[in-house]
Design an enzyme around this catalytic site. Structure first.
Site, PDB file in Angstrom:
ATOM      1  N   THR A 180      96.996  56.246  18.974  1.00  0.00           N
ATOM      2  CA  THR A 180      98.022  55.401  19.631  1.00  0.00           C
ATOM      3  C   THR A 180      97.740  55.449  21.134  1.00  0.00           C
ATOM      4  OG1 THR A 180      99.603  57.242  19.629  1.00  0.00           O
ATOM      5  CG2 THR A 180      99.781  55.635  17.840  1.00  0.00           C
ATOM      6  N   LYS A 190      95.256  62.882  15.599  1.00  0.00           N
ATOM      7  CA  LYS A 190      95.705  62.072  16.733  1.00  0.00           C
ATOM      8  C   LYS A 190      96.949  62.741  17.293  1.00  0.00           C
ATOM      9  CE  LYS A 190      98.587  59.299  17.081  1.00  0.00           C
ATOM     10  NZ  LYS A 190      99.977  59.363  17.613  1.00  0.00           N
ATOM     11  N   THR A 229     104.214  64.401  17.324  1.00  0.00           N
ATOM     12  CA  THR A 229     103.664  63.140  16.808  1.00  0.00           C
ATOM     13  C   THR A 229     102.238  63.347  16.617  1.00  0.00           C
ATOM     14  OG1 THR A 229     105.021  61.797  18.200  1.00  0.00           O
ATOM     15  CG2 THR A 229     103.227  60.686  17.117  1.00  0.00           C
ATOM     16  N   GLU A 248      99.546  62.911  27.094  1.00  0.00           N
ATOM     17  CA  GLU A 248      99.641  61.717  27.937  1.00  0.00           C
ATOM     18  C   GLU A 248      99.559  62.079  29.418  1.00  0.00           C
ATOM     19  OE1 GLU A 248     102.031  58.954  24.743  1.00  0.00           O
ATOM     20  OE2 GLU A 248     103.140  60.241  26.099  1.00  0.00           O
ATOM     21  N   ASN A 256     104.745  56.456  29.619  1.00  0.00           N
ATOM     22  CA  ASN A 256     105.949  56.452  28.809  1.00  0.00           C
ATOM     23  C   ASN A 256     107.056  55.581  29.352  1.00  0.00           C
ATOM     24  OD1 ASN A 256     105.408  58.204  26.499  1.00  0.00           O
ATOM     25  ND2 ASN A 256     104.844  59.632  28.121  1.00  0.00           N
ATOM     26  N   SER A 305     106.246  47.924  26.412  1.00  0.00           N
ATOM     27  CA  SER A 305     106.032  46.586  26.988  1.00  0.00           C
ATOM     28  C   SER A 305     104.565  46.194  26.953  1.00  0.00           C
ATOM     29  CB  SER A 305     106.580  46.541  28.405  1.00  0.00           C
ATOM     30  OG  SER A 305     106.090  47.633  29.163  1.00  0.00           O
TER      31      SER A 305
END
EC number: 2.3.1.35
Lengths: 409, 409
Positions: free
Chosen positions: B155, B181, B192, B281, B404, B409
């Site tokens: 992702t 992942k 996640t 991230e 994040n 969007s």
């Protein structure tokens, strides 16, 4: 940059009889700004306090805890720039040196002097800076304002936090003035938060402590900026009893003046704690998290804090994104009872999810518009009980990272 | 931008007999990339699994949990782009539709098909996209590689996570291939995080489950990116038993092949979990938090996670700032037993604090140089007991907020 959530105007705080405010530039860390505050009382004030829950409290916090049972204060001495925390024997020595010098010069007892320090932790505090500044502060006949007091205790705060309220106290008017500083490390219990509240009403330290202990749970202990808890949190409430006309002391909770006074303190704490959150480092949005109908009060609070401390929820709000999926995630990770298929979620008045799935009436355009507001309300109905909790936080922005990535440099 | 912590080279993963890998662009959310993976087995593989601890798990997680006691798998079907979480009845329906179509086309039972979904939560998953892609995937005679499998499940990951290891299995060679992942919402338990590990060794599902349950606690359950726990975490371990030469099944922990195999799985899990953290991230630094000499194992873990989840510690590392005061703060807020005056703290080999204050030998220049490294080790000695714990996390950068703040969007 000043927080966009700064109050539009600052109230004028009236002077309180027998209360002296002095600020100075002691050069503890900052240049070109005040960093030292003394609030002193002509006569001993009754005092109550609540402190950080950290297992590694600062040296000043340990001192305040030690003298609190005495219940009387003649002076509060507060510095910004250095928290005197995790400074070992040197930290304790700095406290002792400051107390001795202040007691000598103010001619009061050491157990009537409350200390608070905020700023960098782990760096030894040079008490000489404070001690050298004391004589001029004490002898200066010019009083400083409450606004200047609030400015002297700021660290990464972008605006001073002040409030005043007058209360009908059995037919007489009394005043409560309060100041606070916050910014980072704001989390229960108490956060890097300093707050000093002074009233001219005559109230016993036992009553003050009872009110403070009760009202802090829904105010300062219901806010979080980053889930980090400071070593230095200090909330002090002082009552001088120095009104123009001498009033009968309040020392019984059955006294009809108790409830209105306690409510006024709650209001002061609520207001200051929201100012603290609104000035959370890098904050652009104030977030109010309401959890309804949980199985227990503890469950409700646990879920509310799980949402309020979630980096993914907080970054979504920073991005003005009504990402209620992340709210569900935060409910799920709280670890307390929740049933996905009974959950409902609102942003403001807009229900975005109901019974475990997206609300059919969900209108992304309308909700996106709501997300642009300064104050965002996230409401979650757990539908398993009747207990509720509300906590407040701010969004997580790039500025938070910027501020905290080079705070020491 | 790819994480600077990306491995320099990717290993080549050997094909495993009787294991088919197919990936496709199903257009679930992403354009121009694969988002659907099927791993299928010619003969039923033994299987074990561990799933998210979230109280609001996704529909695929609920399905996998329901069929796990059966212990056999013929296919794993994984999509990225949509997590099918908090999608209520629609989510359950999407799972049922996918299972039915896959069972029909692969000619296997529904309770032999494991599903996993990752991506946005709260958006209904259009199962048609998956179902429509199945026939071409199943009929395609060209096999995809394990690297392509890892790519299809990404992702916000910036690099695919793969590993392989061969193990001496009682004189015979067996192979273990793994993919994972991660990226955001990585916290215990599981995050996640999707990970699929397949070996050609013949091992019973009970043994696989025992190994997985034991080894996950010091690997995937000892990492955190942002303290957020996903609704979708799924870790599956499959054993086909399809080696060239038929080997005797391993179904007893006293079998001499048990320990080397379990250690190899631990190594695989450790390696993949560090790849996940290294691709947290916005991550620029991998942080290893070692807590020593705590009173209990639980205390050690609690303190380690308090440090690893502290936004103030994580932003300091992002700023390459050896701000050990924040480490003390995080020890203090953990809420378990700690004595400030017995604490010692190291960054790498450099002791920065000892017995509650700054180390006299602390050299800021040398330590600042250390802070520039990719992999930062924070070691804390609590000096109250003998228990230890190690957890891994990454720093908190502006890129985390950027990613994040506009993920949807």
């Amino acid at each position: 940059m000043t927080s966009p959530l700064e109050p539009k105007t600052f109230p004028h705080l009236p002077t309180l009889k027998g209360v002296h405010i002095k600020t100075a530039q002691a050069g503890i860390k900052y240049c070109d700004r005040t960093d030292l505050l003394i609030i002193s009382f002509d006569k001993a004030a009754e005092i109550a306090g609540i402190f950080t829950q950290s297992k590694c409290p600062s040296a000043p916090v340990e001192h305040c805890r030690n003298i609190l049972s005495h219940g009387r204060a003649r002076a509060l001495i507060v510095n910004s720039g250095n928290a005197n925390a995790f400074t070992g024997k040197k930290g304790k020595l700095a406290v002792e040196q400051t107390l001795k010098a202040a007691a000598d010069q103010l001619n009061i007892a050491e157990n009537e002097i409350y200390l608070a320090s905020t700023g960098v932790i782990g760096e030894p505090l040079n008490a000489t800076r404070i001690i050298d500044a004391l004589p001029n502060m004490i002898n200066d006949t010019v009083e400083n304002t409450w606004l200047e007091a609030a400015q002297a205790i700021m660290t990464t705060d972008t605006f001073p936090k002040i409030i005043t309220q007058s209360v009908d106290f059995g037919g007489d008017k009394i005043t409560i003035n309060g100041i606070a500083k916050g910014a980072g490390m704001i989390a229960p219990n108490m956060a890097t938060m300093l707050s000093f509240i002074v009233t001219d009403a005559p109230i016993s330290s036992q009553i003050l402590q009872k009110i403070l202990s009760e009202k802090v749970s829904t105010t300062f202990n219901s806010i979080t900026v980053d889930s980090d808890t400071s070593t230095s949190d200090t909330l002090l409430l002082c009552a001088t009893g120095q009104t123009e006309k001498t009033l009968k002391p309040l020392n019984d909770i059955k006294d009809p003046r108790y409830v209105p006074f306690a409510e006024a303190i709650e209001n002061i704490l609520h207001n200051l704690s929201l100012q603290v959150v609104g000035d959370g480092e890098g904050a652009r949005h104030l977030i109010e998290v309401q959890v309804k109908n949980a199985k227990s009060k503890n469950d409700a609070r646990c879920i509310a804090f799980s949402i309020a401390n979630s980096p993914l929820v907080k970054t979504a709000i920073a991005g003005e994104d009504a990402n209620w999926g992340r709210v569900v995630m935060a409910v799920g990770k709280a670890g307390v009872e929740a049933d996905r298929d009974r959950l409902s979620i609102w942003f403001g008045d807009y229900r975005v999810a109901v019974n475990g799935e997206r609300d059919n009436d969900y209108n992304e355009v309308v909700v996106s518009d709501y997300m642009k507001k300064d104050h965002i309300v996230i409401k979650v109905d757990i539908d398993l009980g009747q207990e509720s909790a509300t906590v407040w936080t701010c969004d997580l922005t790039k500025d938070y990272v910027e501020i905290n990535g080079d705070y020491r440099s």
